[in-house]
Scaffold this motif. Structure first.
Motif, PDB file in Angstrom:
ATOM      1  N   LYS A  43      49.807  35.686  55.396  1.00  0.00           N
ATOM      2  CA  LYS A  43      48.712  36.339  56.131  1.00  0.00           C
ATOM      3  C   LYS A  43      49.145  37.705  56.653  1.00  0.00           C
ATOM      4  CE  LYS A  43      46.771  31.919  57.403  1.00  0.00           C
ATOM      5  NZ  LYS A  43      46.305  31.019  58.446  1.00  0.00           N
ATOM      6  N   MET A  44      49.765  38.492  55.757  1.00  0.00           N
ATOM      7  CA  MET A  44      50.306  39.805  56.142  1.00  0.00           C
ATOM      8  C   MET A  44      49.213  40.830  56.414  1.00  0.00           C
ATOM      9  SD  MET A  44      53.495  40.236  53.482  1.00  0.00           S
ATOM     10  CE  MET A  44      52.466  40.161  52.048  1.00  0.00           C
ATOM     11  N   PHE A  45      48.069  40.649  55.804  1.00  0.00           N
ATOM     12  CA  PHE A  45      46.985  41.617  55.926  1.00  0.00           C
ATOM     13  C   PHE A  45      45.806  40.923  56.582  1.00  0.00           C
ATOM     14  CE2 PHE A  45      49.381  42.245  52.007  1.00  0.00           C
ATOM     15  CZ  PHE A  45      49.858  43.532  52.191  1.00  0.00           C
ATOM     16  N   GLU A  46      45.103  41.664  57.408  1.00  0.00           N
ATOM     17  CA  GLU A  46      43.925  41.104  58.042  1.00  0.00           C
ATOM     18  C   GLU A  46      42.861  42.175  58.120  1.00  0.00           C
ATOM     19  OE1 GLU A  46      43.403  39.475  62.295  1.00  0.00           O
ATOM     20  OE2 GLU A  46      44.483  37.910  61.200  1.00  0.00           O
ATOM     21  N   ILE A  47      41.686  41.851  57.632  1.00  0.00           N
ATOM     22  CA  ILE A  47      40.556  42.775  57.686  1.00  0.00           C
ATOM     23  C   ILE A  47      39.415  42.038  58.376  1.00  0.00           C
ATOM     24  CG2 ILE A  47      38.903  44.134  56.341  1.00  0.00           C
ATOM     25  CD1 ILE A  47      41.054  44.300  54.134  1.00  0.00           C
ATOM     26  N   ASP A  48      38.921  42.606  59.449  1.00  0.00           N
ATOM     27  CA  ASP A  48      37.851  41.975  60.235  1.00  0.00           C
ATOM     28  C   ASP A  48      38.203  40.528  60.594  1.00  0.00           C
ATOM     29  OD1 ASP A  48      36.328  44.316  60.113  1.00  0.00           O
ATOM     30  OD2 ASP A  48      35.381  43.707  58.226  1.00  0.00           O
ATOM     31  N   PHE A  49      39.434  40.326  61.033  1.00  0.00           N
ATOM     32  CA  PHE A  49      39.944  39.029  61.483  1.00  0.00           C
ATOM     33  C   PHE A  49      39.966  37.968  60.389  1.00  0.00           C
ATOM     34  CE2 PHE A  49      37.981  41.195  65.119  1.00  0.00           C
ATOM     35  CZ  PHE A  49      39.112  41.375  65.901  1.00  0.00           C
ATOM     36  N   ALA A  50      40.010  38.389  59.127  1.00  0.00           N
ATOM     37  CA  ALA A  50      40.058  37.442  58.017  1.00  0.00           C
ATOM     38  C   ALA A  50      41.150  37.861  57.029  1.00  0.00           C
ATOM     39  CB  ALA A  50      38.711  37.380  57.314  1.00  0.00           C
ATOM     40  N   ASN A  51      41.803  36.884  56.451  1.00  0.00           N
ATOM     41  CA  ASN A  51      42.832  37.134  55.449  1.00  0.00           C
ATOM     42  C   ASN A  51      42.142  37.499  54.121  1.00  0.00           C
ATOM     43  OD1 ASN A  51      45.008  37.148  53.721  1.00  0.00           O
ATOM     44  ND2 ASN A  51      45.533  34.992  53.994  1.00  0.00           N
ATOM     45  N   PRO A  52      42.314  38.733  53.640  1.00  0.00           N
ATOM     46  CA  PRO A  52      41.659  39.125  52.386  1.00  0.00           C
ATOM     47  C   PRO A  52      42.311  38.493  51.156  1.00  0.00           C
ATOM     48  CG  PRO A  52      43.000  40.922  53.191  1.00  0.00           C
ATOM     49  CD  PRO A  52      43.043  39.836  54.235  1.00  0.00           C
ATOM     50  N   TYR A  53      43.528  37.995  51.300  1.00  0.00           N
ATOM     51  CA  TYR A  53      44.261  37.397  50.178  1.00  0.00           C
ATOM     52  C   TYR A  53      44.519  35.920  50.460  1.00  0.00           C
ATOM     53  CZ  TYR A  53      44.899  42.355  49.388  1.00  0.00           C
ATOM     54  OH  TYR A  53      44.673  43.697  49.206  1.00  0.00           O
ATOM     55  N   ALA A  54      43.482  35.192  50.839  1.00  0.00           N
ATOM     56  CA  ALA A  54      43.626  33.808  51.284  1.00  0.00           C
ATOM     57  C   ALA A  54      43.829  32.811  50.147  1.00  0.00           C
ATOM     58  CB  ALA A  54      42.412  33.401  52.110  1.00  0.00           C
ATOM     59  N   HIS A  55      43.167  33.029  49.004  1.00  0.00           N
ATOM     60  CA  HIS A  55      43.196  32.045  47.926  1.00  0.00           C
ATOM     61  C   HIS A  55      43.462  32.721  46.582  1.00  0.00           C
ATOM     62  CE1 HIS A  55      41.432  29.370  50.910  1.00  0.00           C
ATOM     63  NE2 HIS A  55      40.523  30.294  51.135  1.00  0.00           N
ATOM     64  N   PRO A  56      44.611  32.450  45.956  1.00  0.00           N
ATOM     65  CA  PRO A  56      44.891  33.017  44.636  1.00  0.00           C
ATOM     66  C   PRO A  56      43.886  32.520  43.605  1.00  0.00           C
ATOM     67  CG  PRO A  56      46.889  32.121  45.630  1.00  0.00           C
ATOM     68  CD  PRO A  56      45.734  31.676  46.474  1.00  0.00           C
ATOM     69  N   VAL A  57      43.420  33.427  42.755  1.00  0.00           N
ATOM     70  CA  VAL A  57      42.433  33.067  41.735  1.00  0.00           C
ATOM     71  C   VAL A  57      43.006  33.251  40.331  1.00  0.00           C
ATOM     72  CG1 VAL A  57      40.164  33.624  40.766  1.00  0.00           C
ATOM     73  CG2 VAL A  57      40.505  33.664  43.240  1.00  0.00           C
ATOM     74  N   GLN A  58      43.516  34.450  40.052  1.00  0.00           N
ATOM     75  CA  GLN A  58      44.068  34.727  38.729  1.00  0.00           C
ATOM     76  C   GLN A  58      44.941  35.964  38.784  1.00  0.00           C
ATOM     77  OE1 GLN A  58      41.010  35.571  35.846  1.00  0.00           O
ATOM     78  NE2 GLN A  58      40.350  37.428  36.860  1.00  0.00           N
ATOM     79  N   ALA A  59      45.727  36.144  37.724  1.00  0.00           N
ATOM     80  CA  ALA A  59      46.569  37.332  37.607  1.00  0.00           C
ATOM     81  C   ALA A  59      46.605  37.762  36.150  1.00  0.00           C
ATOM     82  CB  ALA A  59      47.979  37.050  38.106  1.00  0.00           C
ATOM     83  N   SER A  60      46.711  39.067  35.954  1.00  0.00           N
ATOM     84  CA  SER A  60      46.787  39.593  34.591  1.00  0.00           C
ATOM     85  C   SER A  60      47.476  40.949  34.614  1.00  0.00           C
ATOM     86  CB  SER A  60      45.391  39.728  33.988  1.00  0.00           C
ATOM     87  OG  SER A  60      44.595  40.597  34.771  1.00  0.00           O
TER      88      SER A  60
END
Length: 81
Positions: A43-60
């Motif tokens: 939880k290194m980043f927080e935007i408007d009190f929410a973790n923008p990178y909360a759930h990994p989806v995919q990588a390419s």
């Protein structure tokens, strides 16, 4: 140059991308998933009190091709870039 594009879902349900220009070009699924999960848990980043990178989806890996149409840059500006 290839870029590592990691897609996450935020705590608010929005799609967010974390892109890395200098990532290794031969990462495997396990390594990337583990790294993405670590990013989510830290939880290194927080935007408007929410973790923008909360759930990994995919990588390419992505590559960008630039096709110049014209340039008004002077030769000295190109040398500095």
């Amino acid at each position: 140059m290839k870029q590592l594009d990691m897609e996450f879902t935020s705590e608010n349900g929005k799609e967010k991308h974390l892109r890395m220009n200098y990532a290794s070009q031969n990462l495997d699924e396990t390594t990337v998933k583990t790294a993405m999960q670590t990013i989510a848990e830290l939880k290194m980043f927080e935007i408007d009190f929410a973790n923008p990178y909360a759930h990994p989806v995919q990588a390419s890996y992505t590559e960008r091709t630039v096709t110049p149409i014209f340039s008004d840059k002077k030769k000295s500006e190109k040398a500095d870039a």
